[in-house]
Design an enzyme around this catalytic site. Sequence first.
Site, PDB file in Angstrom:
ATOM      1  N   SER A   1      12.142   0.694   6.994  1.00  0.00           N
ATOM      2  CA  SER A   1      11.599  -0.660   6.497  1.00  0.00           C
ATOM      3  C   SER A   1      12.417  -1.774   6.951  1.00  0.00           C
ATOM      4  O   SER A   1      13.692  -1.825   6.875  1.00  0.00           O
ATOM      5  CB  SER A   1      11.540  -0.905   5.015  1.00  0.00           C
ATOM      6  OG  SER A   1      11.141  -2.362   4.538  1.00  0.00           O
TER       7      SER A   1
ATOM      8  N   ASP B   1     -10.291  -5.093   8.117  1.00  0.00           N
ATOM      9  CA  ASP B   1      -8.972  -4.278   7.790  1.00  0.00           C
ATOM     10  C   ASP B   1      -9.455  -3.608   6.342  1.00  0.00           C
ATOM     11  O   ASP B   1      -9.147  -2.288   6.222  1.00  0.00           O
ATOM     12  CB  ASP B   1      -7.689  -4.738   7.453  1.00  0.00           C
ATOM     13  CG  ASP B   1      -6.624  -3.821   7.256  1.00  0.00           C
ATOM     14  OD1 ASP B   1      -6.003  -3.208   8.141  1.00  0.00           O
ATOM     15  OD2 ASP B   1      -6.290  -3.666   5.996  1.00  0.00           O
TER      16      ASP B   1
ATOM     17  N   ILE C   1       0.809  -1.310   0.082  1.00  0.00           N
ATOM     18  CA  ILE C   1       0.098   0.038  -0.172  1.00  0.00           C
ATOM     19  C   ILE C   1       0.591   1.231   0.038  1.00  0.00           C
ATOM     20  O   ILE C   1       0.613   2.407  -0.647  1.00  0.00           O
ATOM     21  CB  ILE C   1      -1.124   0.148   1.275  1.00  0.00           C
ATOM     22  CG1 ILE C   1      -1.941  -1.243   1.036  1.00  0.00           C
ATOM     23  CG2 ILE C   1      -1.853   1.334   1.339  1.00  0.00           C
ATOM     24  CD1 ILE C   1      -2.514  -1.341  -0.202  1.00  0.00           C
TER      25      ILE C   1
ATOM     26  N   LYS D   1      -5.289   3.675   8.205  1.00  0.00           N
ATOM     27  CA  LYS D   1      -6.403   3.143   8.909  1.00  0.00           C
ATOM     28  C   LYS D   1      -6.092   1.740   9.100  1.00  0.00           C
ATOM     29  O   LYS D   1      -5.659   0.887   8.340  1.00  0.00           O
ATOM     30  CB  LYS D   1      -7.383   3.409   8.293  1.00  0.00           C
ATOM     31  CG  LYS D   1      -7.478   2.704   6.473  1.00  0.00           C
ATOM     32  CD  LYS D   1      -7.793   1.354   6.566  1.00  0.00           C
ATOM     33  CE  LYS D   1      -7.473   0.582   5.354  1.00  0.00           C
ATOM     34  NZ  LYS D   1      -7.356  -0.777   5.354  1.00  0.00           N
TER      35      LYS D   1
END
Length: 311
Positions: free
Chosen positions: A34, A166, A12, A88
Amino acid sequence: MIRIAVIGVGQIARQQHLPALENDPDFTIVAAVSPVPVALDVPVFATLAELRQCDLMIDAVALCTPPALRYGLAHEALASGWHVLLEKPPTVTRSQAGSLSRLADDRGLTLFAAWHSVYAASIPVLREILPALSIERVTIAWKENAEKWHPGADWLWRDGALGVFDAGINALSILCSLSPEVILYDTALLSFHGDQRAPSQVRLAMRGSETGLPISAEFDWRHEAASEIWEIVWYAGNGETVILSEGGARLHRGSREIVLAEAREYAGVYRHFAALIREGRSSLDLRALDLVTDALAFGTRQNPQRYLRTN
């Protein structure tokens, strides 16, 4: 320009956050974090602690990690004096969100829960259409294949994860943003696949707090059809329907399709984040999260073979 670091560089982040930031004149990407090596045009650190120890000047971070990690990372970022954007769901509990909100206020920083679906092209039009209609019921169908959108992401199914919520929480964020009244949880039927600890399929019943407006939702993260279903339908008393589809990119009123602008949800997310930073404000909407945590806490749990699928 706002100097921002992206925390978590999964699918994403690569598909949505990084391109949106690269095209936003208010932001410049200065670093990323990361734990898995990735090739970017900015320095990439393995941990947030390493980023904090470097000599880069940073104003804000975008947290794109799995939800269970967000509270700790956001707390660390706010303590470092950085504005924070939360993908989110912003946290996994209301108490976590309250803690972060207090810290952000104490430090004079912006904390932003980025519900990207409320920036879909259809939302401004719906805000004009729906108040003029006598809506009698609402149905939601949000069905997709988790492996397509989160390949190999086993965190989706661990203890404490939201599972299909999710994705389904996107629909709930749209619903709450458009509702003139509080949406209340009534019942939920949660289905689990194999030994996974988070639900893969859900049937959810809700209602409006003042009108009793009935709202039903079906979420499926094992959807086998080739095309996703991301649809909300509002049924008016005169027989008219208003249909949001493709997650908000398309809108029909009855049989007539309403022409919309190009959908650029994450561009809207970062435009709002920049405005909040300039104005010294935070935005932490928890209504959709409350519905999810209610369903997970009080919903009925059953085995997948007893779940009646309606693709």
